[in-house]
Scaffold this motif. Sequence first.
Motif, short mmCIF file in Angstrom:
data_model
loop_
_atom_site.label_atom_id
_atom_site.label_comp_id
_atom_site.label_asym_id
_atom_site.label_seq_id
_atom_site.Cartn_x
_atom_site.Cartn_y
_atom_site.Cartn_z
N THR A 112 0.72 -0.95 -0.23
CA THR A 112 0.18 -0.31 -0.02
C THR A 112 0.92 1.55 0.10
N TYR A 116 -0.09 3.99 -2.78
CA TYR A 116 -0.98 5.56 -2.89
C TYR A 116 0.49 6.67 -1.81
N ARG A 117 -0.11 7.54 -2.19
CA ARG A 117 0.81 9.36 -2.43
C ARG A 117 0.01 9.58 -1.20
N ASP A 120 -3.34 10.48 -1.97
CA ASP A 120 -3.52 9.87 -2.10
C ASP A 120 -4.98 9.04 -0.84
N VAL A 121 -4.37 9.01 0.23
CA VAL A 121 -4.65 8.70 1.10
C VAL A 121 -5.39 9.59 1.89
N VAL A 125 -8.36 5.45 0.88
CA VAL A 125 -7.41 4.41 -0.56
C VAL A 125 -8.48 3.08 -0.02
N GLN A 132 -6.58 -0.74 6.62
CA GLN A 132 -6.84 0.69 6.23
C GLN A 132 -6.38 1.70 7.40
N THR A 136 -4.12 4.87 7.32
CA THR A 136 -4.46 5.70 7.58
C THR A 136 -4.23 6.96 8.33
N ASP A 202 3.20 15.52 -0.51
CA ASP A 202 3.66 14.35 -1.49
C ASP A 202 4.91 14.07 -1.52
N THR A 206 6.31 10.81 1.07
CA THR A 206 6.23 10.10 0.00
C THR A 206 7.22 9.32 0.34
#
Length: 213
Positions: A112, A116-117, A120-121, A125, A132, A136, A202, A206
């Motif tokens: 994950t 996902y950046r 995105d979270v 997501v 999740q 998250t 991001d 990231t």
Amino acid sequence: MIYALGQPAALAGLVAALALGLGIRHVAGALVAHGLGRATAVTVLPHWRRDIDPIGLLAAVFGGTGWGAAPPVGGLPRKRAVWTALTGPAATLTAGVAVLAVYGWVYPASITGAVYRPSDVLRGVPGPAPEQLLFTAGVGLLCFAVVALVPLPPTDGWTLLWGERGGTVGEVLSNRRVGALILLTALVLPIGGVPPLHRVLDLVLTPVVESLT
């Protein structure tokens, strides 16, 4: 958070990140501001009316993350004010790293974090509910900490830069809530498809997320 309504566990993670971020930031900052010997339950324990910034809460609803009220630095010496403003985001960032480290340990096969950046979270997501929620919440805490360091009032970053100073510009940004509205716009308004502060998150986070998951 509104964009995560279709992913209940992700939504719960974002709500948990905001609540924990507000609480951790306030407790850590208040302990430094008042000192361990003089801190009381009233000054240290979180209180929603004191700790929530209404525009910061609105930003969390529409942008996935937000910020809290200005740090408690009124009347403090400059050095202690700086440490107070720095401690809150640092403690929140540490909490986010810890949550993601646990996530990486519990779910070592998860990809994950590589897919996902952070932006995105913040929109929610997909994935198994336990993953999740944990993923998250961890990313949400990191995002909350970074937003707290953006140098616009009422964030900790503004206090780190100016303290209680700032002149006429500082008064306009603070008293007329211009700084908070700029932050809200940067978190919510898409420019080229993505809000500017999401791009910053991001860029900064990231590599951190990928290294922990």
